[in-house]
Write a protein that holds these residues in place. Sequence first.
Motif, mmCIF file in Angstrom:
data_model
loop_
_atom_site.group_PDB
_atom_site.id
_atom_site.type_symbol
_atom_site.label_atom_id
_atom_site.label_comp_id
_atom_site.label_asym_id
_atom_site.label_seq_id
_atom_site.Cartn_x
_atom_site.Cartn_y
_atom_site.Cartn_z
ATOM 1 N N ASP A 30 0.848 -1.173 0.000
ATOM 2 C CA ASP A 30 0.000 0.000 0.000
ATOM 3 C C ASP A 30 0.894 1.237 0.000
ATOM 4 O OD1 ASP A 30 0.739 -0.649 2.661
ATOM 5 O OD2 ASP A 30 -0.855 0.610 3.471
ATOM 6 N N VAL A 31 0.375 2.319 -0.543
ATOM 7 C CA VAL A 31 1.099 3.579 -0.631
ATOM 8 C C VAL A 31 0.169 4.673 -0.139
ATOM 9 C CG1 VAL A 31 2.294 5.216 -2.139
ATOM 10 C CG2 VAL A 31 2.441 2.753 -2.610
ATOM 11 N N GLY A 32 0.603 5.400 0.869
ATOM 12 C CA GLY A 32 -0.217 6.473 1.396
ATOM 13 C C GLY A 32 -0.205 7.685 0.488
ATOM 14 N N ASN A 33 -1.340 8.377 0.413
ATOM 15 C CA ASN A 33 -1.396 9.630 -0.339
ATOM 16 C C ASN A 33 -0.407 10.637 0.233
ATOM 17 O OD1 ASN A 33 -3.623 8.492 -1.651
ATOM 18 N ND2 ASN A 33 -5.088 9.515 -0.298
ATOM 19 N N ALA A 34 0.085 11.517 -0.615
ATOM 20 C CA ALA A 34 0.962 12.609 -0.194
ATOM 21 C C ALA A 34 0.373 13.931 -0.641
ATOM 22 C CB ALA A 34 2.362 12.429 -0.779
ATOM 23 N N LEU A 35 0.657 14.971 0.108
ATOM 24 C CA LEU A 35 0.205 16.318 -0.222
ATOM 25 C C LEU A 35 1.417 17.140 -0.652
ATOM 26 C CD1 LEU A 35 -2.601 17.726 -0.060
ATOM 27 C CD2 LEU A 35 -1.857 18.675 2.138
ATOM 28 N N VAL A 36 1.298 17.814 -1.780
ATOM 29 C CA VAL A 36 2.373 18.662 -2.298
ATOM 30 C C VAL A 36 1.811 20.075 -2.420
ATOM 31 C CG1 VAL A 36 3.972 19.072 -4.212
ATOM 32 C CG2 VAL A 36 3.407 16.718 -3.531
ATOM 33 N N HIS A 37 2.518 21.057 -1.840
ATOM 34 C CA HIS A 37 1.978 22.418 -1.731
ATOM 35 C C HIS A 37 3.128 23.413 -1.839
ATOM 36 C CE1 HIS A 37 -0.372 25.797 -0.188
ATOM 37 N NE2 HIS A 37 0.507 25.963 0.783
ATOM 38 N N ARG A 38 2.828 24.560 -2.392
ATOM 39 C CA ARG A 38 3.805 25.653 -2.377
ATOM 40 C C ARG A 38 3.279 26.769 -1.498
ATOM 41 N NH1 ARG A 38 4.383 30.343 -5.259
ATOM 42 N NH2 ARG A 38 2.912 29.676 -6.892
ATOM 43 N N ALA A 39 4.066 27.136 -0.477
ATOM 44 C CA ALA A 39 3.759 28.260 0.394
ATOM 45 C C ALA A 39 4.842 29.311 0.171
ATOM 46 C CB ALA A 39 3.726 27.831 1.856
ATOM 47 N N GLY A 40 4.519 30.398 -0.533
ATOM 48 C CA GLY A 40 5.537 31.367 -0.903
ATOM 49 C C GLY A 40 6.551 30.722 -1.828
ATOM 50 N N ASP A 41 7.824 30.750 -1.423
ATOM 51 C CA ASP A 41 8.867 30.129 -2.245
ATOM 52 C C ASP A 41 9.281 28.769 -1.707
ATOM 53 O OD1 ASP A 41 10.224 30.865 0.034
ATOM 54 O OD2 ASP A 41 11.896 31.826 -1.005
ATOM 55 N N LEU A 43 8.535 24.744 -1.195
ATOM 56 C CA LEU A 43 7.835 23.519 -1.573
ATOM 57 C C LEU A 43 7.607 22.701 -0.309
ATOM 58 C CD1 LEU A 43 6.838 21.430 -3.733
ATOM 59 C CD2 LEU A 43 9.160 20.487 -3.651
ATOM 60 N N VAL A 44 6.358 22.368 -0.035
ATOM 61 C CA VAL A 44 6.008 21.590 1.150
ATOM 62 C C VAL A 44 5.535 20.208 0.701
ATOM 63 C CG1 VAL A 44 4.576 21.473 3.219
ATOM 64 C CG2 VAL A 44 5.322 23.704 2.334
ATOM 65 N N LEU A 45 6.200 19.176 1.199
ATOM 66 C CA LEU A 45 5.795 17.799 0.955
ATOM 67 C C LEU A 45 5.286 17.218 2.266
ATOM 68 C CD1 LEU A 45 8.966 16.585 -1.023
ATOM 69 C CD2 LEU A 45 6.805 17.375 -1.997
ATOM 70 N N VAL A 46 4.074 16.680 2.241
ATOM 71 C CA VAL A 46 3.528 16.008 3.419
ATOM 72 C C VAL A 46 3.486 14.521 3.089
ATOM 73 C CG1 VAL A 46 1.602 15.824 5.032
ATOM 74 C CG2 VAL A 46 2.164 18.042 3.982
ATOM 75 N N ASP A 47 4.454 13.794 3.616
ATOM 76 C CA ASP A 47 4.686 12.377 3.349
ATOM 77 C C ASP A 47 5.192 12.164 1.917
ATOM 78 O OD1 ASP A 47 4.017 11.723 5.941
ATOM 79 O OD2 ASP A 47 1.965 11.125 5.448
ATOM 80 N N GLY A 66 5.188 24.720 -8.703
ATOM 81 C CA GLY A 66 6.305 25.649 -8.667
ATOM 82 C C GLY A 66 5.942 27.041 -9.139
ATOM 83 N N PRO A 67 6.941 27.983 -9.073
ATOM 84 C CA PRO A 67 8.348 27.775 -8.727
ATOM 85 C C PRO A 67 8.590 27.862 -7.221
ATOM 86 C CG PRO A 67 8.028 30.022 -9.429
ATOM 87 C CD PRO A 67 6.683 29.351 -9.556
ATOM 88 N N TRP A 68 9.691 27.260 -6.765
ATOM 89 C CA TRP A 68 10.067 27.285 -5.360
ATOM 90 C C TRP A 68 11.594 27.250 -5.268
ATOM 91 C CZ3 TRP A 68 12.360 22.608 -5.779
ATOM 92 C CH2 TRP A 68 11.746 21.647 -6.614
ATOM 93 N N SER A 69 12.100 27.741 -4.143
ATOM 94 C CA SER A 69 13.555 27.799 -3.952
ATOM 95 C C SER A 69 13.997 27.164 -2.646
ATOM 96 C CB SER A 69 14.040 29.252 -4.007
ATOM 97 O OG SER A 69 13.397 30.035 -3.002
ATOM 98 N N ARG A 70 13.047 26.621 -1.887
ATOM 99 C CA ARG A 70 13.329 25.893 -0.654
ATOM 100 C C ARG A 70 12.383 24.696 -0.585
ATOM 101 N NH1 ARG A 70 16.482 28.609 2.659
ATOM 102 N NH2 ARG A 70 15.964 27.216 4.384
ATOM 103 N N ALA A 71 12.701 23.727 0.259
ATOM 104 C CA ALA A 71 11.845 22.549 0.415
ATOM 105 C C ALA A 71 11.685 22.218 1.892
ATOM 106 C CB ALA A 71 12.421 21.353 -0.331
#
Length: 352
Positions: A30-41, A43-47, A66-71
């Motif tokens: 099984d593979v859990g869903n992941a959330l990908v989001h950009r807050a300002g610059d 990149l936020v990965l949730v799982d 994108g675009p983003w310059s930090r993770a």
Amino acid sequence: MSALGDLIGLDDRTVLVLGQELDVEHGQPDVGNALVHRAGDTLVLVDTGVTGPFRAALREAAERVGPWSRALLLTTHGHPDHIGNNDLVDELGVPAEHYLPARELDQIHDPVGYWTRAFERIAPFTELGAPPAQAARTLLSLFEPVRPFGASARTYEELAPERVTVGSLRFSGWSFVDGAVRVLRSEGHCAGHVVVHLRDRGVLHLSDEGNGPCGAMADADQLKIQTVLGAAARLCAEGAVTTLTDGHTFAARRGAEAVAHLDGLLAQAVALQRAAVELTRGADRVEPGVFAAAYGRAVVGLGVTGANPNPVFLAMTTVNQLRGLGFRPDPAAPGGPWCRAGAGRPPGGRAG
């Protein structure tokens, strides 16, 4: 019908990456869903799920927002279907941070021990097909390789805790990216579990707190699961949360649909607890197999669903229900009936 790695765009900077169900018979993790989001610059990965195809889907989602310059990688808990690609954060070519719950470190470092203990608890309730340690290794082999730590990995608990306000409710947790991303302690599905709120987008990602009405894991806390589901329902009802996602139902829910989904889980939780009470009413001893069969029929009769429905996870839930009623294995008769430890009597004994 969704497929592994499908992308659901929640808004112009937020994507839900869909996982898949467990199929042990066909060697499918099984593979859990992941959330990908950009807050300002940032990149936020949730799982990060697990498997190469899911890793590629995460990259695609990251490019889309994108675009983003930090993770920033936020791990909700330590089960392998959520942490397999955590080293991806170090391959993005930008400064990166990674946080995970301190109470999840033991299982991350020793997953075989964690799952062996889980399977030892259910041996009286279901046929594992192998000794617990071997069954644990077989299950975990489906997820290899698992890379749980980014180079910058730290625990949330190294940061000063905050009181985080979402709508009318207050939580304990931490905030990131100037408060745009909030990590809320929940600790229901397993010992260190957290959920994530995207403030400016109204998204609440429950991860595995929404897996089903009753927790299966040995370190699950039924009250905390129901508390976070109730809190989420309130926030959805009052509009503080506009989009609800989780780790395994492969959908985004909004408004009344989200509230109905959460209320349904809570109603099922109460109904299953009532069924367990009725099945043991007046009994100081129960045969594990007999109880498990009757409880399984109650699960089917109530139409209960959840992530990865299979006999092993049903057995894990059954153990938690029975232990929640005070029953324990009788140490004087291994493999025999479980006995209720009530006021003034030890397991296997009688009130004096």
